[in-house]
Design a protein around this motif. Structure first.
Motif, PDB file in Angstrom:
ATOM      1  N   SER A   2      10.118  15.441   2.343  1.00 24.37           N
ATOM      2  CA  SER A   2       9.469  16.325   1.374  1.00 24.37           C
ATOM      3  C   SER A   2      10.438  16.811   0.293  1.00 24.37           C
ATOM      4  N   SER A   3      11.747  16.834   0.601  1.00 25.45           N
ATOM      5  CA  SER A   3      12.688  17.251  -0.443  1.00 25.45           C
ATOM      6  C   SER A   3      12.913  16.167  -1.490  1.00 25.45           C
ATOM      7  N   TRP A   4      12.927  14.919  -1.064  1.00 28.71           N
ATOM      8  CA  TRP A   4      13.407  13.874  -1.962  1.00 28.71           C
ATOM      9  C   TRP A   4      12.444  12.704  -2.196  1.00 28.71           C
ATOM     10  N   LEU A   5      11.675  12.366  -1.190  1.00 28.81           N
ATOM     11  CA  LEU A   5      11.002  11.065  -1.269  1.00 28.81           C
ATOM     12  C   LEU A   5       9.515  11.141  -1.579  1.00 28.81           C
ATOM     13  N   LYS A   6       8.949  12.323  -1.349  1.00 34.35           N
ATOM     14  CA  LYS A   6       7.507  12.458  -1.444  1.00 34.35           C
ATOM     15  C   LYS A   6       6.965  12.044  -2.812  1.00 34.35           C
ATOM     16  N   ASN A   7       7.733  12.375  -3.823  1.00 33.02           N
ATOM     17  CA  ASN A   7       7.210  12.138  -5.168  1.00 33.02           C
ATOM     18  C   ASN A   7       7.596  10.798  -5.790  1.00 33.02           C
ATOM     19  N   ILE A   8       8.215   9.960  -4.977  1.00 29.10           N
ATOM     20  CA  ILE A   8       8.512   8.621  -5.508  1.00 29.10           C
ATOM     21  C   ILE A   8       7.195   7.885  -5.716  1.00 29.10           C
ATOM     22  N   SER A   9       7.063   7.241  -6.871  1.00 29.64           N
ATOM     23  CA  SER A   9       5.843   6.470  -7.077  1.00 29.64           C
ATOM     24  C   SER A   9       6.179   4.996  -7.279  1.00 29.64           C
ATOM     25  N   LEU A  10       5.198   4.174  -7.055  1.00 34.52           N
ATOM     26  CA  LEU A  10       5.387   2.741  -7.247  1.00 34.52           C
ATOM     27  C   LEU A  10       4.953   2.407  -8.667  1.00 34.52           C
TER      28      LEU A  10
ATOM     29  N   ASN B 121       0.870  -1.173   0.000  1.00 29.79           N
ATOM     30  CA  ASN B 121       0.000   0.000   0.000  1.00 29.79           C
ATOM     31  C   ASN B 121       0.909   1.226   0.000  1.00 29.79           C
ATOM     32  N   TRP B 122       0.950   1.894  -1.127  1.00 30.18           N
ATOM     33  CA  TRP B 122       2.000   2.903  -1.285  1.00 30.18           C
ATOM     34  C   TRP B 122       1.845   4.076  -0.313  1.00 30.18           C
TER      35      TRP B 122
ATOM     36  N   ARG C  17      15.348  -6.089  -3.782  1.00 27.38           N
ATOM     37  CA  ARG C  17      16.000  -5.203  -4.751  1.00 27.38           C
ATOM     38  C   ARG C  17      15.023  -4.095  -5.148  1.00 27.38           C
ATOM     39  N   ILE C  18      15.559  -2.898  -5.315  1.00 26.23           N
ATOM     40  CA  ILE C  18      14.719  -1.850  -5.885  1.00 26.23           C
ATOM     41  C   ILE C  18      15.422  -1.237  -7.096  1.00 26.23           C
ATOM     42  N   GLU C  19      14.608  -0.839  -8.048  1.00 25.78           N
ATOM     43  CA  GLU C  19      15.164  -0.161  -9.213  1.00 25.78           C
ATOM     44  C   GLU C  19      14.421   1.143  -9.378  1.00 25.78           C
ATOM     45  N   PHE C  20      15.122   2.150  -9.853  1.00 29.16           N
ATOM     46  CA  PHE C  20      14.449   3.423 -10.081  1.00 29.16           C
ATOM     47  C   PHE C  20      14.312   3.677 -11.564  1.00 29.16           C
ATOM     48  N   LYS C  21      13.167   4.185 -11.921  1.00 28.20           N
ATOM     49  CA  LYS C  21      12.950   4.524 -13.311  1.00 28.20           C
ATOM     50  C   LYS C  21      12.628   6.015 -13.363  1.00 28.20           C
TER      51      LYS C  21
ATOM     52  N   TYR D 253       7.131  -6.704  -8.163  1.00 27.28           N
ATOM     53  CA  TYR D 253       7.275  -8.141  -8.362  1.00 27.28           C
ATOM     54  C   TYR D 253       7.442  -8.755  -6.996  1.00 27.28           C
ATOM     55  N   ASN D 254       7.572 -10.063  -6.983  1.00 25.23           N
ATOM     56  CA  ASN D 254       7.748 -10.696  -5.693  1.00 25.23           C
ATOM     57  C   ASN D 254       8.994 -10.219  -4.981  1.00 25.23           C
ATOM     58  N   HIS D 255      10.078 -10.172  -5.727  1.00 25.04           N
ATOM     59  CA  HIS D 255      11.350  -9.883  -5.078  1.00 25.04           C
ATOM     60  C   HIS D 255      11.850  -8.476  -5.284  1.00 25.04           C
ATOM     61  N   TYR D 256      11.265  -7.771  -6.216  1.00 19.67           N
ATOM     62  CA  TYR D 256      11.726  -6.398  -6.343  1.00 19.67           C
ATOM     63  C   TYR D 256      10.647  -5.462  -6.856  1.00 19.67           C
ATOM     64  N   VAL D 257      10.913  -4.203  -6.667  1.00 15.86           N
ATOM     65  CA  VAL D 257       9.953  -3.197  -7.106  1.00 15.86           C
ATOM     66  C   VAL D 257      10.664  -2.180  -7.992  1.00 15.86           C
ATOM     67  N   ILE D 258       9.886  -1.617  -8.895  1.00 14.32           N
ATOM     68  CA  ILE D 258      10.415  -0.526  -9.701  1.00 14.32           C
ATOM     69  C   ILE D 258       9.714   0.750  -9.252  1.00 14.32           C
ATOM     70  N   LEU D 259      10.511   1.732  -8.875  1.00 12.16           N
ATOM     71  CA  LEU D 259       9.961   2.973  -8.358  1.00 12.16           C
ATOM     72  C   LEU D 259      10.221   4.098  -9.361  1.00 12.16           C
ATOM     73  N   GLY D 260       9.275   4.991  -9.456  1.00 13.35           N
ATOM     74  CA  GLY D 260       9.429   6.098 -10.398  1.00 13.35           C
ATOM     75  C   GLY D 260       9.898   7.366  -9.699  1.00 13.35           C
ATOM     76  N   VAL D 261      10.868   8.038 -10.320  1.00 13.55           N
ATOM     77  CA  VAL D 261      11.284   9.354  -9.837  1.00 13.55           C
ATOM     78  C   VAL D 261      11.297  10.306 -11.022  1.00 13.55           C
ATOM     79  N   GLN D 262      11.323  11.623 -10.718  1.00 11.99           N
ATOM     80  CA  GLN D 262      11.099  12.540 -11.822  1.00 11.99           C
ATOM     81  C   GLN D 262      12.307  12.818 -12.708  1.00 11.99           C
ATOM     82  N   THR D 263      13.464  12.912 -12.076  1.00  9.12           N
ATOM     83  CA  THR D 263      14.617  13.302 -12.894  1.00  9.12           C
ATOM     84  C   THR D 263      15.807  12.423 -12.555  1.00  9.12           C
ATOM     85  N   ARG D 264      16.766  12.521 -13.442  1.00 10.50           N
ATOM     86  CA  ARG D 264      17.995  11.771 -13.235  1.00 10.50           C
ATOM     87  C   ARG D 264      18.716  12.244 -11.980  1.00 10.50           C
ATOM     88  N   PHE D 265      18.696  13.555 -11.805  1.00 15.47           N
ATOM     89  CA  PHE D 265      19.371  14.106 -10.635  1.00 15.47           C
ATOM     90  C   PHE D 265      18.805  13.504  -9.349  1.00 15.47           C
ATOM     91  N   ILE D 266      17.467  13.494  -9.287  1.00 10.54           N
ATOM     92  CA  ILE D 266      16.827  12.960  -8.086  1.00 10.54           C
ATOM     93  C   ILE D 266      17.141  11.474  -7.937  1.00 10.54           C
TER      94      ILE D 266
END
Ligand code: ADP
Ligand code: MG
Length: 461
Positions: free
Chosen positions: A37-45, A19-20, A87-91, A49-62
């Motif tokens: 609020s500076s960095w994590l608020k806008n991370i989205s799910l 539950n995000w 494992r987590i991956e950021f997209k 998967y069972n063993h890992y999640v892909i999380l979305g962020v807005q920019t490469r810098f972030i």
């Protein structure tokens, strides 16, 4: 008792999907509302998967900032909700994730396993493009060669790019892959990954598929070839892969940390193949290149945040001048400096910058408490033994507290460890010292100046 309850609630959580909102709430508690609020608020799910999640962020810098600072903690936070995640991956949202362009007959079932394995790890990075590559004296020839290969296939084969760590090799060969992937089947793989696939295929008795798969590429890019040193079986396989690709005029591009003839423990016949095309090097960046890279990073920052980073020219100049930095470190420092200024909401001093640089330089090497004690007692012209003694007179107690404060600030030692180094004091004494000096250096400009001076002596020695 409590333990079994925990396990049980974990098991229950395990069955649920994340539950995000609840996870985000957890982030806020764990990281505090400032970081949240500076960095994590806008991370989205994005995907789970069972063993890992892909999380979305807005920019490469972030993304870079979050992965370098918070990835581990985010993972443990997620584990609280779903134990199986390892494992987590950021997209980066908004930018298309590029896959490798696959050989035309990629529907071939037999190679799907290898394909998936490679796909997971060997995406071309859309950000490492020619447009994002800043050209300077040290990389100009390598850059022009890479461009040339991208426009006139097989003029030189192979193209071999070598140079020290963090100088842009992966960036350049990735850029070639991006350029060619629309018209050719591009295979981009690190030598390490190549080995991993190789071993996996042997174990699963799938060598035929392995050979087929890698030999289907028209453009074969292999990163960090030095990895094959001393690995005979791997060299054998690489040699055959190389030959069959070469025979069918596939373009081969290789990166390495050293020139072909310096690849010791590599078979002569491979070395001679590697040096049979065009060999170019990337050197250490000069001041101009570093400055231009920083300027480019500032522009990227502005595009991401719609504000100018709080850096004055003196700081930028300082970062560019700092010798023996490779480009990866330079960017790392830039990101830290910018994030630091963003978080502290104040312009940075050269001294802040020095501390951050030192941190990057030293990586895991810690500044010793002994050194801090020595420099501090010298600075105040007092005897070290007296500074560490139990005497409470202010001319001894203040420097002692300052040294404790710096030990906390400049090293990774724990409070009890610091206490022990100060004639076996309790960790609460250290906490008290840190708080006292923190407060004093806010209110008292002499204190602030002294601390800055001591810090820069410690860092410069
Ligand atoms: P290497 O493979 O040589 O160790 P990388 O290609 O991974 O180095 O480069 C390290 C970092 O520096 C990457 O983030 C890359 O984008 C950046 N970089 C290197 N050279 C340049 C350049 N000329 N312009 C812009 N960024 C660069
Ligand atoms: Mg590399």
């Amino acid at each position: 008792m409590e333990k079994s309850l925990n396990t049980k609630s974990n098991l229950i959580a395990e069955e649920n999907v994340l539950n995000w909102n609840t996870v985000q709430e957890g982030f806020r508690k764990t990281f505090g509302s400032e970081i949240y609020s500076s960095w994590l608020k806008n991370i989205s799910l994005i995907t789970e998967y069972n063993h890992y999640v892909i999380l979305g962020v807005q920019t490469r810098f972030i993304r870079d900032w979050i992965t370098s600072r918070y990835a581990d903690k985010i993972l443990s936070e997620l584990k609280k909700f779903k134990l199986s995640i390892d494992r987590i991956e950021f997209k980066i949202i908004g930018e298309k994730l590029e896959g490798i362009a696959f050989p035309a007959k990629s529907e071939d079932r037999k190679i799907s396993d290898i394909k998936d394995g490679v796909l997971n790890y060997n995406r071309l990075n859309p950000n490492l493009s020619f447009e994002n590559f800043v050209v300077g004296k040290s990389n100009k020839i390598a850059f022009l060669s890479a461009k040339k290969i991208s426009s006139q296939l097989s003029r030189y084969n192979p193209l071999f790019i070598y140079g020290g760590v963090g100088l842009g090799k992966t960036h350049l060969i990735n850029a070639i892959g991006l350029e060619l992937k629309n018209n050719s089947s591009v295979m981009f793989i690190s030598a390490e990954r190549f080995m991993y696939q190789f071993i996996k295929s042997i174990k699963k008795n799938e060598m035929v598929n392995f050979k087929d798969f890698f030999r289907k590429a028209n453009v074969f890019i292999i990163d960090d070839i030095q990895f094959i040193r001393g690995k005979e079986g791997l060299q054998e396989e690489f040699f055959h892969t190389f030959n069959s690709l070469f025979d069918k005029s596939a373009q081969i591009i290789i990166s390495s940390d050293r020139p072909p003839n310096k690849l010791d423990r590599v078979q002569e016949r491979i070395k001679s193949r590697l040096s049979g095309g065009l060999v170019v090097d990337i050197g250490v960046p000069d001041y101009d290149l570093k400055l231009n890279i920083l300027k480019k990073k500032i522009t990227e920052f502005q595009n991401s945040f719609h504000e100018y980073p709080n850096l004055n020219n003196e700081i930028i100049d300082y970062m560019a001048k700092e010798s023996n930095l490779n480009i990866r470190e330079l960017i790392g420092i830039f990101n830290r400096v910018v994030a630091f200024s963003k978080m502290n909401k104040k312009p940075l001093s050269i001294n802040d910058c020095k501390i951050i640089l030192k941190d990057v330089h030293n990586n895991n090497k810690v500044i010793s408490i002994d050194k801090i004690q020595n420099v501090t007692s010298n600075f105040f012209s007092i005897n070290l033994q007296e500074m560490l003694s139990q005497r409470r007179s202010r001319p001894l107690a203040r420097p002692r507290q300052i040294a404790m404060y710096l030990a906390k600030k400049l090293t990774t030692r724990s409070l009890p460890e610091i206490g022990r180094k100060f004639a076996n004091r309790d960790h609460t004494t250290v906490i008290h010292a840190v708080k006292t000096i923190e407060k004093l250096s806010q209110d008292n400009s002499l204190m602030k100046k002294n601390i800055e001076e001591i810090t820069s002596i410690i860092l410069s020695e």
